[in-house]
Scaffold this motif. Structure first.
Motif, PDB file in Angstrom:
ATOM      1  N   PRO A 222     -26.337 -19.929  -6.325  1.00 34.36           N
ATOM      2  CA  PRO A 222     -27.294 -20.991  -6.004  1.00 34.36           C
ATOM      3  C   PRO A 222     -26.622 -22.296  -5.583  1.00 34.36           C
ATOM      4  O   PRO A 222     -27.124 -22.979  -4.686  1.00 34.36           O
ATOM      5  CB  PRO A 222     -28.065 -21.158  -7.321  1.00 34.36           C
ATOM      6  CG  PRO A 222     -27.982 -19.814  -7.982  1.00 34.36           C
ATOM      7  CD  PRO A 222     -26.607 -19.319  -7.651  1.00 34.36           C
ATOM      8  N   VAL A 223     -25.490 -22.632  -6.198  1.00 39.60           N
ATOM      9  CA  VAL A 223     -24.794 -23.878  -5.832  1.00 39.60           C
ATOM     10  C   VAL A 223     -24.280 -23.792  -4.397  1.00 39.60           C
ATOM     11  O   VAL A 223     -24.369 -24.758  -3.629  1.00 39.60           O
ATOM     12  CB  VAL A 223     -23.649 -24.154  -6.822  1.00 39.60           C
ATOM     13  CG1 VAL A 223     -22.796 -25.325  -6.345  1.00 39.60           C
ATOM     14  CG2 VAL A 223     -24.215 -24.463  -8.212  1.00 39.60           C
ATOM     15  N   ALA A 224     -23.752 -22.630  -4.018  1.00 39.28           N
ATOM     16  CA  ALA A 224     -23.289 -22.455  -2.637  1.00 39.28           C
ATOM     17  C   ALA A 224     -24.456 -22.498  -1.665  1.00 39.28           C
ATOM     18  O   ALA A 224     -24.328 -22.998  -0.537  1.00 39.28           O
ATOM     19  CB  ALA A 224     -22.527 -21.142  -2.515  1.00 39.28           C
ATOM     20  N   LEU A 225     -25.611 -21.977  -2.069  1.00 42.00           N
ATOM     21  CA  LEU A 225     -26.814 -22.050  -1.236  1.00 42.00           C
ATOM     22  C   LEU A 225     -27.218 -23.500  -1.019  1.00 42.00           C
ATOM     23  O   LEU A 225     -27.558 -23.904   0.095  1.00 42.00           O
ATOM     24  CB  LEU A 225     -27.948 -21.266  -1.890  1.00 42.00           C
ATOM     25  CG  LEU A 225     -29.316 -21.358  -1.213  1.00 42.00           C
ATOM     26  CD1 LEU A 225     -29.281 -20.745   0.187  1.00 42.00           C
ATOM     27  CD2 LEU A 225     -30.377 -20.665  -2.070  1.00 42.00           C
ATOM     28  N   LEU A 226     -27.194 -24.302  -2.075  1.00 40.82           N
ATOM     29  CA  LEU A 226     -27.523 -25.724  -1.951  1.00 40.82           C
ATOM     30  C   LEU A 226     -26.566 -26.417  -0.996  1.00 40.82           C
ATOM     31  O   LEU A 226     -26.994 -27.203  -0.140  1.00 40.82           O
ATOM     32  CB  LEU A 226     -27.473 -26.389  -3.327  1.00 40.82           C
ATOM     33  CG  LEU A 226     -27.633 -27.915  -3.341  1.00 40.82           C
ATOM     34  CD1 LEU A 226     -29.013 -28.319  -2.827  1.00 40.82           C
ATOM     35  CD2 LEU A 226     -27.405 -28.459  -4.750  1.00 40.82           C
ATOM     36  N   ALA A 227     -25.280 -26.110  -1.111  1.00 43.00           N
ATOM     37  CA  ALA A 227     -24.292 -26.733  -0.232  1.00 43.00           C
ATOM     38  C   ALA A 227     -24.552 -26.365   1.225  1.00 43.00           C
ATOM     39  O   ALA A 227     -24.462 -27.214   2.123  1.00 43.00           O
ATOM     40  CB  ALA A 227     -22.885 -26.313  -0.647  1.00 43.00           C
ATOM     41  N   ALA A 228     -24.910 -25.100   1.470  1.00 37.98           N
ATOM     42  CA  ALA A 228     -25.188 -24.658   2.839  1.00 37.98           C
ATOM     43  C   ALA A 228     -26.438 -25.347   3.388  1.00 37.98           C
ATOM     44  O   ALA A 228     -26.458 -25.809   4.532  1.00 37.98           O
ATOM     45  CB  ALA A 228     -25.359 -23.143   2.877  1.00 37.98           C
ATOM     46  N   ALA A 229     -27.489 -25.412   2.592  1.00 41.44           N
ATOM     47  CA  ALA A 229     -28.720 -26.066   3.042  1.00 41.44           C
ATOM     48  C   ALA A 229     -28.504 -27.552   3.286  1.00 41.44           C
ATOM     49  O   ALA A 229     -29.087 -28.134   4.214  1.00 41.44           O
ATOM     50  CB  ALA A 229     -29.826 -25.849   2.018  1.00 41.44           C
ATOM     51  N   SER A 230     -27.645 -28.175   2.482  1.00 37.23           N
ATOM     52  CA  SER A 230     -27.399 -29.611   2.596  1.00 37.23           C
ATOM     53  C   SER A 230     -26.639 -29.970   3.859  1.00 37.23           C
ATOM     54  O   SER A 230     -26.564 -31.154   4.225  1.00 37.23           O
ATOM     55  CB  SER A 230     -26.630 -30.105   1.370  1.00 37.23           C
ATOM     56  OG  SER A 230     -27.395 -29.932   0.187  1.00 37.23           O
ATOM     57  N   GLU A 231     -26.067 -28.972   4.529  1.00 39.55           N
ATOM     58  CA  GLU A 231     -25.428 -29.237   5.815  1.00 39.55           C
ATOM     59  C   GLU A 231     -26.459 -29.668   6.864  1.00 39.55           C
ATOM     60  O   GLU A 231     -26.102 -30.322   7.846  1.00 39.55           O
ATOM     61  CB  GLU A 231     -24.705 -27.978   6.301  1.00 39.55           C
ATOM     62  CG  GLU A 231     -23.531 -27.572   5.437  1.00 39.55           C
ATOM     63  CD  GLU A 231     -23.023 -26.174   5.753  1.00 39.55           C
ATOM     64  OE1 GLU A 231     -22.000 -25.784   5.153  1.00 39.55           O
ATOM     65  OE2 GLU A 231     -23.642 -25.474   6.583  1.00 39.55           O
ATOM     66  N   ARG A 232     -27.712 -29.322   6.641  1.00 38.41           N
ATOM     67  CA  ARG A 232     -28.741 -29.613   7.649  1.00 38.41           C
ATOM     68  C   ARG A 232     -29.904 -30.441   7.106  1.00 38.41           C
ATOM     69  O   ARG A 232     -30.505 -31.216   7.856  1.00 38.41           O
ATOM     70  CB  ARG A 232     -29.271 -28.302   8.223  1.00 38.41           C
ATOM     71  CG  ARG A 232     -30.346 -28.490   9.248  1.00 38.41           C
ATOM     72  CD  ARG A 232     -30.526 -27.327  10.142  1.00 38.41           C
ATOM     73  NE  ARG A 232     -31.589 -27.565  11.109  1.00 38.41           N
ATOM     74  CZ  ARG A 232     -31.980 -26.707  12.019  1.00 38.41           C
ATOM     75  NH1 ARG A 232     -31.388 -25.526  12.111  1.00 38.41           N
ATOM     76  NH2 ARG A 232     -32.960 -26.997  12.847  1.00 38.41           N
ATOM     77  N   TRP A 233     -30.259 -30.281   5.844  1.00 38.91           N
ATOM     78  CA  TRP A 233     -31.407 -30.969   5.269  1.00 38.91           C
ATOM     79  C   TRP A 233     -30.986 -31.769   4.040  1.00 38.91           C
ATOM     80  O   TRP A 233     -29.968 -31.468   3.406  1.00 38.91           O
ATOM     81  CB  TRP A 233     -32.471 -29.963   4.822  1.00 38.91           C
ATOM     82  CG  TRP A 233     -33.112 -29.171   5.894  1.00 38.91           C
ATOM     83  CD1 TRP A 233     -34.216 -29.495   6.636  1.00 38.91           C
ATOM     84  CD2 TRP A 233     -32.717 -27.866   6.361  1.00 38.91           C
ATOM     85  NE1 TRP A 233     -34.527 -28.495   7.524  1.00 38.91           N
ATOM     86  CE2 TRP A 233     -33.625 -27.479   7.379  1.00 38.91           C
ATOM     87  CE3 TRP A 233     -31.682 -26.986   6.016  1.00 38.91           C
ATOM     88  CZ2 TRP A 233     -33.530 -26.270   8.054  1.00 38.91           C
ATOM     89  CZ3 TRP A 233     -31.570 -25.779   6.693  1.00 38.91           C
ATOM     90  CH2 TRP A 233     -32.489 -25.430   7.696  1.00 38.91           C
ATOM     91  N   GLU A 234     -31.811 -32.729   3.698  1.00 32.59           N
ATOM     92  CA  GLU A 234     -31.747 -33.253   2.343  1.00 32.59           C
ATOM     93  C   GLU A 234     -32.296 -32.151   1.441  1.00 32.59           C
ATOM     94  O   GLU A 234     -33.380 -31.612   1.682  1.00 32.59           O
ATOM     95  CB  GLU A 234     -32.604 -34.511   2.202  1.00 32.59           C
ATOM     96  CG  GLU A 234     -32.600 -35.081   0.790  1.00 32.59           C
ATOM     97  CD  GLU A 234     -33.587 -36.211   0.599  1.00 32.59           C
ATOM     98  OE1 GLU A 234     -33.753 -36.639  -0.563  1.00 32.59           O
ATOM     99  OE2 GLU A 234     -34.205 -36.657   1.599  1.00 32.59           O
ATOM    100  N   ALA A 235     -31.555 -31.775   0.427  1.00 35.34           N
ATOM    101  CA  ALA A 235     -31.943 -30.618  -0.380  1.00 35.34           C
ATOM    102  C   ALA A 235     -31.654 -30.873  -1.849  1.00 35.34           C
ATOM    103  O   ALA A 235     -30.724 -31.612  -2.198  1.00 35.34           O
ATOM    104  CB  ALA A 235     -31.196 -29.367   0.090  1.00 35.34           C
ATOM    105  N   GLU A 236     -32.462 -30.264  -2.701  1.00 39.30           N
ATOM    106  CA  GLU A 236     -32.281 -30.315  -4.151  1.00 39.30           C
ATOM    107  C   GLU A 236     -32.420 -28.913  -4.711  1.00 39.30           C
ATOM    108  O   GLU A 236     -33.096 -28.052  -4.129  1.00 39.30           O
ATOM    109  CB  GLU A 236     -33.342 -31.221  -4.802  1.00 39.30           C
ATOM    110  CG  GLU A 236     -33.277 -32.681  -4.367  1.00 39.30           C
ATOM    111  CD  GLU A 236     -34.410 -33.508  -4.952  1.00 39.30           C
ATOM    112  OE1 GLU A 236     -34.366 -34.739  -4.811  1.00 39.30           O
ATOM    113  OE2 GLU A 236     -35.354 -32.915  -5.530  1.00 39.30           O
ATOM    114  N   LEU A 237     -31.795 -28.676  -5.842  1.00 40.15           N
ATOM    115  CA  LEU A 237     -31.815 -27.351  -6.454  1.00 40.15           C
ATOM    116  C   LEU A 237     -32.135 -27.425  -7.931  1.00 40.15           C
ATOM    117  O   LEU A 237     -31.541 -28.222  -8.666  1.00 40.15           O
ATOM    118  CB  LEU A 237     -30.450 -26.677  -6.275  1.00 40.15           C
ATOM    119  CG  LEU A 237     -30.258 -25.343  -7.000  1.00 40.15           C
ATOM    120  CD1 LEU A 237     -31.066 -24.236  -6.321  1.00 40.15           C
ATOM    121  CD2 LEU A 237     -28.780 -24.966  -7.060  1.00 40.15           C
ATOM    122  N   ASP A 238     -33.090 -26.607  -8.365  1.00 42.44           N
ATOM    123  CA  ASP A 238     -33.236 -26.249  -9.771  1.00 42.44           C
ATOM    124  C   ASP A 238     -32.687 -24.844  -9.897  1.00 42.44           C
ATOM    125  O   ASP A 238     -33.232 -23.905  -9.311  1.00 42.44           O
ATOM    126  CB  ASP A 238     -34.711 -26.275 -10.207  1.00 42.44           C
ATOM    127  CG  ASP A 238     -35.270 -27.680 -10.241  1.00 42.44           C
ATOM    128  OD1 ASP A 238     -34.484 -28.627 -10.389  1.00 42.44           O
ATOM    129  OD2 ASP A 238     -36.497 -27.827 -10.080  1.00 42.44           O
TER     130      ASP A 238
END
Length: 252
Positions: A222-238
């Motif tokens: 999940p942390v790697a997913l957040l990092a990937a999404a944050s390359e393009r969007w403002e993103a947050e993870l629970d």
């Protein structure tokens, strides 16, 4: 990683091509139940009250009538048949090389007519939603659950699951909560955060494409997913826990 996608209500009807055949699709263990669904769908679609039973309007009468001959209908790759906002944003037919290979391996579409397919599988256009209740099989999300569960449990074992499905399609296979991250799409305006509905499909399609196109490996955590999404969007993870799926929030 496995990305769980819904189908689209809108579909492009193939004009030519051989029909789908048993054991040709991914997950051939589902073929027997696929045929059972198609038999009942054909019978229901031939009835005078077919539109009411399938929950559609008169403008879709031709699509409902086509349900009576799915076994003979031309088939094409699911990436071409499924249209709509998510699939337009995904643009699967534009991809090649590593991105296309990743897309074919990682994406699983949960379908009321076929249970689960990959985007490279050849299917006909059909009109059927997972929330529909057929007279003999009952509500399809419940009818598919027992059939899909052992197949998808095995396919997705050990993988991070990125869940882009709506509620009815999640009900057809409740993904293991401790390894699943559901994708939410939100917007901020005037100091308030609001959930995006229709255009959330666009963002989920764009996320799927981004994960497959980026040069780095597919995320495994999940942390790697957040990092990937944050390359393009403002993103947050629970992060997911044993009894609760995670939430990836994309702000658009």
């Amino acid at each position: 990683m496995r990305i769980l996608l819904p189908p689209s209500e809108g579909k492009s009807r193939p004009r030519r091509g051989r029909p789908w055949t048993a054991h040709e699709l991914s997950f051939p263990e589902l073929d027997e139940f696929r045929h059972a669904v198609h038999r009942e769908l054909a019978a229901v679609s031939a009835r005078a009250d077919a539109l009411e039973l399938l929950g559609v309007g008169a403008s879709l009468a031709d699509e409902v009538a086509a349900n009576t001959s799915l076994a003979q209908a031309p088939a094409a790759r699911a990436a071409q048949v499924y249209t709509g906002v998510l699939y337009e944003a995904l643009g699967a037919t534009e991809l090649g090389g590593t991105a296309l290979r990743r897309l074919r391996e990682s994406c699983i579409v949960i379908s009321a007519a076929f249970g689960a397919v990959r985007l490279s599988d050849r299917i006909p256009a059909y009109r059927l939603s997972m929330g529909t209740a057929l007279p003999e099989l009952g509500r399809l999300s419940a009818a598919w659950r027992d059939v899909l569960t052992p197949v998808l449990d095995a396919e997705c074992a050990g993988h991070l699951l990125v869940d882009c499905r709506s509620a009815d399609y999640r009900a057809a296979w409740p993904a293991p909560k401790g390894r699943t991250v559901e994708v939410q799409v939100l917007t901020r305006a005037g100091g308030r955060t609001k959930v995006v509905t229709h255009m959330a499909k666009k963002a989920r399609g764009e996320l799927t494409r981004h994960l497959c196109e980026r040069p780095a490996p597919l995320p495994k955590t999940p942390v790697a997913l957040l990092a990937a999404a944050s390359e393009r969007w403002e993103a947050e993870l629970d992060a997911p826990r044993s009894g609760t799926p995670g939430q990836l929030r994309l702000f658009v």
